[in-house]
Design a protein around this motif. Structure first.
Motif, PDB file in Angstrom:
ATOM      1  N   LEU A   8       0.826  -1.202   0.000  1.00  0.00           N
ATOM      2  CA  LEU A   8       0.000   0.000   0.000  1.00  0.00           C
ATOM      3  C   LEU A   8       0.865   1.259   0.000  1.00  0.00           C
ATOM      4  O   LEU A   8       0.584   2.217  -0.727  1.00  0.00           O
ATOM      5  N   PHE A   9       1.938   1.249   0.792  1.00  0.00           N
ATOM      6  CA  PHE A   9       2.860   2.386   0.804  1.00  0.00           C
ATOM      7  C   PHE A   9       3.527   2.569  -0.556  1.00  0.00           C
ATOM      8  O   PHE A   9       3.692   3.699  -1.037  1.00  0.00           O
ATOM      9  N   LEU A  10       3.903   1.477  -1.191  1.00  0.00           N
ATOM     10  CA  LEU A  10       4.552   1.568  -2.499  1.00  0.00           C
ATOM     11  C   LEU A  10       3.584   2.043  -3.575  1.00  0.00           C
ATOM     12  O   LEU A  10       3.960   2.813  -4.467  1.00  0.00           O
ATOM     13  N   ILE A  11       2.332   1.619  -3.495  1.00  0.00           N
ATOM     14  CA  ILE A  11       1.319   2.096  -4.440  1.00  0.00           C
ATOM     15  C   ILE A  11       1.076   3.594  -4.246  1.00  0.00           C
ATOM     16  O   ILE A  11       0.969   4.350  -5.216  1.00  0.00           O
ATOM     17  N   ALA A  12       1.016   4.021  -2.994  1.00  0.00           N
ATOM     18  CA  ALA A  12       0.837   5.450  -2.718  1.00  0.00           C
ATOM     19  C   ALA A  12       2.021   6.256  -3.246  1.00  0.00           C
ATOM     20  O   ALA A  12       1.844   7.353  -3.800  1.00  0.00           O
ATOM     21  N   ALA A  13       3.233   5.713  -3.116  1.00  0.00           N
ATOM     22  CA  ALA A  13       4.417   6.396  -3.654  1.00  0.00           C
ATOM     23  C   ALA A  13       4.322   6.509  -5.169  1.00  0.00           C
ATOM     24  O   ALA A  13       4.670   7.543  -5.745  1.00  0.00           O
ATOM     25  N   ALA A  14       3.826   5.454  -5.827  1.00  0.00           N
ATOM     26  CA  ALA A  14       3.670   5.497  -7.278  1.00  0.00           C
ATOM     27  C   ALA A  14       2.653   6.555  -7.699  1.00  0.00           C
ATOM     28  O   ALA A  14       2.841   7.254  -8.702  1.00  0.00           O
ATOM     29  N   VAL A  15       1.584   6.694  -6.927  1.00  0.00           N
ATOM     30  CA  VAL A  15       0.577   7.727  -7.225  1.00  0.00           C
ATOM     31  C   VAL A  15       1.203   9.114  -7.098  1.00  0.00           C
ATOM     32  O   VAL A  15       0.974  10.000  -7.944  1.00  0.00           O
ATOM     33  N   PHE A  16       2.023   9.305  -6.063  1.00  0.00           N
ATOM     34  CA  PHE A  16       2.680  10.604  -5.892  1.00  0.00           C
ATOM     35  C   PHE A  16       3.687  10.877  -7.008  1.00  0.00           C
ATOM     36  O   PHE A  16       3.900  12.034  -7.378  1.00  0.00           O
ATOM     37  N   VAL A  17       4.306   9.845  -7.550  1.00  0.00           N
ATOM     38  CA  VAL A  17       5.218  10.035  -8.686  1.00  0.00           C
ATOM     39  C   VAL A  17       4.433  10.525  -9.899  1.00  0.00           C
ATOM     40  O   VAL A  17       4.876  11.434 -10.612  1.00  0.00           O
ATOM     41  N   VAL A  18       3.262   9.960 -10.138  1.00  0.00           N
ATOM     42  CA  VAL A  18       2.423  10.413 -11.257  1.00  0.00           C
ATOM     43  C   VAL A  18       2.010  11.872 -11.054  1.00  0.00           C
ATOM     44  O   VAL A  18       2.050  12.687 -11.993  1.00  0.00           O
ATOM     45  N   LEU A  19       1.640  12.218  -9.832  1.00  0.00           N
ATOM     46  CA  LEU A  19       1.290  13.613  -9.542  1.00  0.00           C
ATOM     47  C   LEU A  19       2.491  14.540  -9.710  1.00  0.00           C
ATOM     48  O   LEU A  19       2.339  15.686 -10.161  1.00  0.00           O
ATOM     49  N   ALA A  20       3.676  14.060  -9.381  1.00  0.00           N
ATOM     50  CA  ALA A  20       4.884  14.873  -9.550  1.00  0.00           C
ATOM     51  C   ALA A  20       5.161  15.137 -11.027  1.00  0.00           C
ATOM     52  O   ALA A  20       5.611  16.217 -11.395  1.00  0.00           O
ATOM     53  N   ILE A  21       4.879  14.151 -11.872  1.00  0.00           N
ATOM     54  CA  ILE A  21       5.073  14.346 -13.313  1.00  0.00           C
ATOM     55  C   ILE A  21       4.123  15.428 -13.830  1.00  0.00           C
ATOM     56  O   ILE A  21       4.515  16.293 -14.620  1.00  0.00           O
ATOM     57  N   LEU A  51       9.787   9.921  -0.647  1.00  0.00           N
ATOM     58  CA  LEU A  51      10.878   9.302   0.105  1.00  0.00           C
ATOM     59  C   LEU A  51      10.387   8.707   1.420  1.00  0.00           C
ATOM     60  O   LEU A  51      10.822   7.624   1.825  1.00  0.00           O
ATOM     61  N   ALA A  52       9.476   9.400   2.089  1.00  0.00           N
ATOM     62  CA  ALA A  52       8.939   8.874   3.345  1.00  0.00           C
ATOM     63  C   ALA A  52       8.117   7.606   3.101  1.00  0.00           C
ATOM     64  O   ALA A  52       8.203   6.639   3.882  1.00  0.00           O
ATOM     65  N   LEU A  53       7.332   7.593   2.044  1.00  0.00           N
ATOM     66  CA  LEU A  53       6.558   6.392   1.716  1.00  0.00           C
ATOM     67  C   LEU A  53       7.465   5.225   1.323  1.00  0.00           C
ATOM     68  O   LEU A  53       7.201   4.072   1.685  1.00  0.00           O
ATOM     69  N   LEU A  54       8.529   5.514   0.615  1.00  0.00           N
ATOM     70  CA  LEU A  54       9.487   4.459   0.275  1.00  0.00           C
ATOM     71  C   LEU A  54      10.176   3.925   1.527  1.00  0.00           C
ATOM     72  O   LEU A  54      10.450   2.720   1.625  1.00  0.00           O
ATOM     73  N   ALA A  55      10.465   4.806   2.471  1.00  0.00           N
ATOM     74  CA  ALA A  55      11.078   4.355   3.721  1.00  0.00           C
ATOM     75  C   ALA A  55      10.171   3.381   4.452  1.00  0.00           C
ATOM     76  O   ALA A  55      10.626   2.362   4.979  1.00  0.00           O
ATOM     77  N   ALA A  56       8.888   3.681   4.464  1.00  0.00           N
ATOM     78  CA  ALA A  56       7.939   2.789   5.131  1.00  0.00           C
ATOM     79  C   ALA A  56       7.691   1.527   4.317  1.00  0.00           C
ATOM     80  O   ALA A  56       7.635   0.425   4.874  1.00  0.00           O
ATOM     81  N   GLY A  57       7.559   1.657   3.007  1.00  0.00           N
ATOM     82  CA  GLY A  57       7.235   0.510   2.165  1.00  0.00           C
ATOM     83  C   GLY A  57       8.376  -0.472   2.009  1.00  0.00           C
ATOM     84  O   GLY A  57       8.170  -1.678   1.949  1.00  0.00           O
ATOM     85  N   LEU A  58       9.600   0.040   1.935  1.00  0.00           N
ATOM     86  CA  LEU A  58      10.763  -0.827   1.756  1.00  0.00           C
ATOM     87  C   LEU A  58      11.462  -1.145   3.072  1.00  0.00           C
ATOM     88  O   LEU A  58      12.466  -1.861   3.068  1.00  0.00           O
ATOM     89  N   GLU A  59      10.976  -0.566   4.147  1.00  0.00           N
ATOM     90  CA  GLU A  59      11.548  -0.738   5.493  1.00  0.00           C
ATOM     91  C   GLU A  59      13.033  -0.363   5.514  1.00  0.00           C
ATOM     92  O   GLU A  59      13.872  -1.087   6.027  1.00  0.00           O
TER      93      GLU A  59
END
Length: 92
Positions: A8-21, A51-59
């Motif tokens: 879920l954290f990684l999916i949220a990070a992907a959504v934020f990447v799309v918004l960043a684009i 970065l915070a979402l990746l920290a949580a998603g990838l531990e």
């Protein structure tokens, strides 16, 4: 943490990447200086959230250190650009 939460954290990070684009487009094609300045600031904030979402998603807790440093640099950049635009002759 359960694997579902990490996904879920990684999916949220992907959504934020799309918004960043999308925000990057506004930073490049913005019609006014205010649009570009705000878009660059939002891009910096988006990067910190990713970065915070990746920290949580990838531990990987060191991502939070990078996010903190990037947030400080983003703040300093916003102050410097604001000071430059005010000195140039006007509020923005």
């Amino acid at each position: 943490m359960p694997a579902d939460v990490n996904e879920l954290f990684l999916i949220a990070a992907a959504v934020f990447v799309v918004l960043a684009i999308a925000m990057f487009y506004r930073a490049v094609a913005g019609p006014t200086t205010q649009d570009r300045l705000l878009a660059v600031n939002v891009l910096g904030t988006n990067t910190v959230v990713i970065l915070a979402l990746l920290a949580a998603g990838l531990e990987q807790p060191w991502f939070l250190d990078v996010a903190l440093i990037y947030a400080l640099l983003n703040f300093l950049m916003a102050v410097a650009i604001s000071k430059f635009t005010v000195e140039r002759g006007g509020v923005l």
